[in-house]
Design a protein around this motif. Structure first.
Motif, PDB file in Angstrom:
ATOM      1  N   THR A   1      -0.688  16.333  89.188  1.00  0.00           N
ATOM      2  CA  THR A   1      -0.678  14.906  88.900  1.00  0.00           C
ATOM      3  C   THR A   1      -1.999  14.281  89.329  1.00  0.00           C
ATOM      4  N   PHE A   2      -2.592  13.537  88.419  1.00  0.00           N
ATOM      5  CA  PHE A   2      -3.805  12.796  88.713  1.00  0.00           C
ATOM      6  C   PHE A   2      -3.456  11.313  88.738  1.00  0.00           C
ATOM      7  N   VAL A   3      -3.864  10.634  89.789  1.00  0.00           N
ATOM      8  CA  VAL A   3      -3.579   9.211  89.930  1.00  0.00           C
ATOM      9  C   VAL A   3      -4.867   8.435  89.671  1.00  0.00           C
ATOM     10  N   ILE A   4      -4.768   7.484  88.752  1.00  0.00           N
ATOM     11  CA  ILE A   4      -5.898   6.628  88.396  1.00  0.00           C
ATOM     12  C   ILE A   4      -6.075   5.573  89.483  1.00  0.00           C
ATOM     13  N   GLY A   5      -7.290   5.413  89.943  1.00  0.00           N
ATOM     14  CA  GLY A   5      -7.576   4.409  90.969  1.00  0.00           C
ATOM     15  C   GLY A   5      -7.735   3.017  90.382  1.00  0.00           C
ATOM     16  N   GLY A   6      -7.793   2.038  91.242  1.00  0.00           N
ATOM     17  CA  GLY A   6      -7.962   0.653  90.810  1.00  0.00           C
ATOM     18  C   GLY A   6      -7.283  -0.279  91.789  1.00  0.00           C
ATOM     19  N   ARG A   7      -7.158  -1.531  91.382  1.00  0.00           N
ATOM     20  CA  ARG A   7      -6.504  -2.539  92.211  1.00  0.00           C
ATOM     21  C   ARG A   7      -4.997  -2.394  92.057  1.00  0.00           C
ATOM     22  N   LEU A   8      -4.266  -2.429  93.156  1.00  0.00           N
ATOM     23  CA  LEU A   8      -2.825  -2.249  93.142  1.00  0.00           C
ATOM     24  C   LEU A   8      -2.112  -3.536  92.731  1.00  0.00           C
ATOM     25  N   ASN A   9      -1.274  -3.433  91.711  1.00  0.00           N
ATOM     26  CA  ASN A   9      -0.369  -4.518  91.333  1.00  0.00           C
ATOM     27  C   ASN A   9       0.898  -4.278  92.143  1.00  0.00           C
ATOM     28  N   ARG A  10       1.153  -5.119  93.118  1.00  0.00           N
ATOM     29  CA  ARG A  10       2.262  -4.867  94.039  1.00  0.00           C
ATOM     30  C   ARG A  10       3.616  -5.015  93.384  1.00  0.00           C
TER      31      ARG A  10
ATOM     32  N   THR B   1      -1.548   9.297  85.903  1.00  0.00           N
ATOM     33  CA  THR B   1      -0.744   8.089  85.872  1.00  0.00           C
ATOM     34  C   THR B   1      -1.398   7.006  86.727  1.00  0.00           C
ATOM     35  N   ASN B   2      -1.112   5.777  86.395  1.00  0.00           N
ATOM     36  CA  ASN B   2      -1.547   4.668  87.250  1.00  0.00           C
ATOM     37  C   ASN B   2      -0.351   4.103  88.015  1.00  0.00           C
ATOM     38  N   SER B   3       0.806   4.734  87.846  1.00  0.00           N
ATOM     39  CA  SER B   3       2.033   4.280  88.493  1.00  0.00           C
ATOM     40  C   SER B   3       2.295   5.068  89.771  1.00  0.00           C
ATOM     41  N   LEU B   4       2.384   4.360  90.884  1.00  0.00           N
ATOM     42  CA  LEU B   4       2.685   5.037  92.141  1.00  0.00           C
ATOM     43  C   LEU B   4       4.111   5.569  92.140  1.00  0.00           C
ATOM     44  N   THR B   5       5.014   4.894  91.463  1.00  0.00           N
ATOM     45  CA  THR B   5       6.403   5.352  91.365  1.00  0.00           C
ATOM     46  C   THR B   5       6.482   6.662  90.596  1.00  0.00           C
ATOM     47  N   VAL B   6       5.800   6.739  89.469  1.00  0.00           N
ATOM     48  CA  VAL B   6       5.783   7.972  88.677  1.00  0.00           C
ATOM     49  C   VAL B   6       5.114   9.089  89.457  1.00  0.00           C
ATOM     50  N   ALA B   7       4.003   8.798  90.099  1.00  0.00           N
ATOM     51  CA  ALA B   7       3.300   9.814  90.891  1.00  0.00           C
ATOM     52  C   ALA B   7       4.201  10.358  91.989  1.00  0.00           C
ATOM     53  N   SER B   8       4.963   9.507  92.631  1.00  0.00           N
ATOM     54  CA  SER B   8       5.877   9.933  93.685  1.00  0.00           C
ATOM     55  C   SER B   8       6.960  10.862  93.141  1.00  0.00           C
ATOM     56  N   GLU B   9       7.481  10.532  91.974  1.00  0.00           N
ATOM     57  CA  GLU B   9       8.504  11.392  91.358  1.00  0.00           C
ATOM     58  C   GLU B   9       7.910  12.730  90.935  1.00  0.00           C
ATOM     59  N   LEU B  10       6.716  12.704  90.357  1.00  0.00           N
ATOM     60  CA  LEU B  10       6.070  13.945  89.921  1.00  0.00           C
ATOM     61  C   LEU B  10       5.702  14.840  91.103  1.00  0.00           C
TER      62      LEU B  10
END
Length: 131
Positions: A18-27, A1-10
């Motif tokens: 859970t794998f988190v995609i890196g990149g620039r954070l959209n706040r 996921t690229n969503s920090l919210t989804v990653a937190s729930e998972l």
């Protein structure tokens, strides 16, 4: 996921990797976007992708309000076997600035049940399941 919210729930689930995609954070969306995120997903293949969209317009397809997000989501669509769009009826006939994909690129649309007859017919014509 690229969503920090989804990653937190998972992260709460014991047997989920859970794998988190890196990149620039959209706040605002609390998600990662940009060139690094796009490059990361180009190396992956997905069984199923869930996409939130800002709008859909007949003949124009699904869209969102961020150029970076649109490119990221479009890349995901090209790397998945099954694209699922999450869209409520308020987003129908409300195009946004940046195109993500066509209805023909989608397998399932999850909605609130208030979609117009025109949209229902378009889904049927493209073999898209409307839930």
């Amino acid at each position: 996921t690229n969503s920090l919210t989804v990653a937190s729930e998972l992260a709460r689930l014991e047997h989920v990797k859970t794998f988190v995609i890196g990149g620039r954070l959209n706040r605002y969306s609390k998600s990662t976007i940009g060139a690094r995120a796009i490059e990361a997903v180009r190396l992956l293949t997905f069984d199923r992708v869930f996409l939130g969209v800002t709008g859909h317009q007949r003949g124009e397809g699904f869209s969102c309000g961020s150029d970076d997000e649109a490119v990221f989501k479009s890349t995901l669509v090209g790397r998945t076997h099954k694209c699922v769009v999450l869209m409520d009826s308020s987003k129908e006939d409300r195009p946004s600035t940046f195109r993500v994909c066509d209805l023909s690129d989608v397998k399932i649309v999850v909605s609130d049940g208030g979609m117009s007859n025109d949209f229902v017919t378009a889904c049927e014509n493209h073999g898209v399941d409307l839930l």
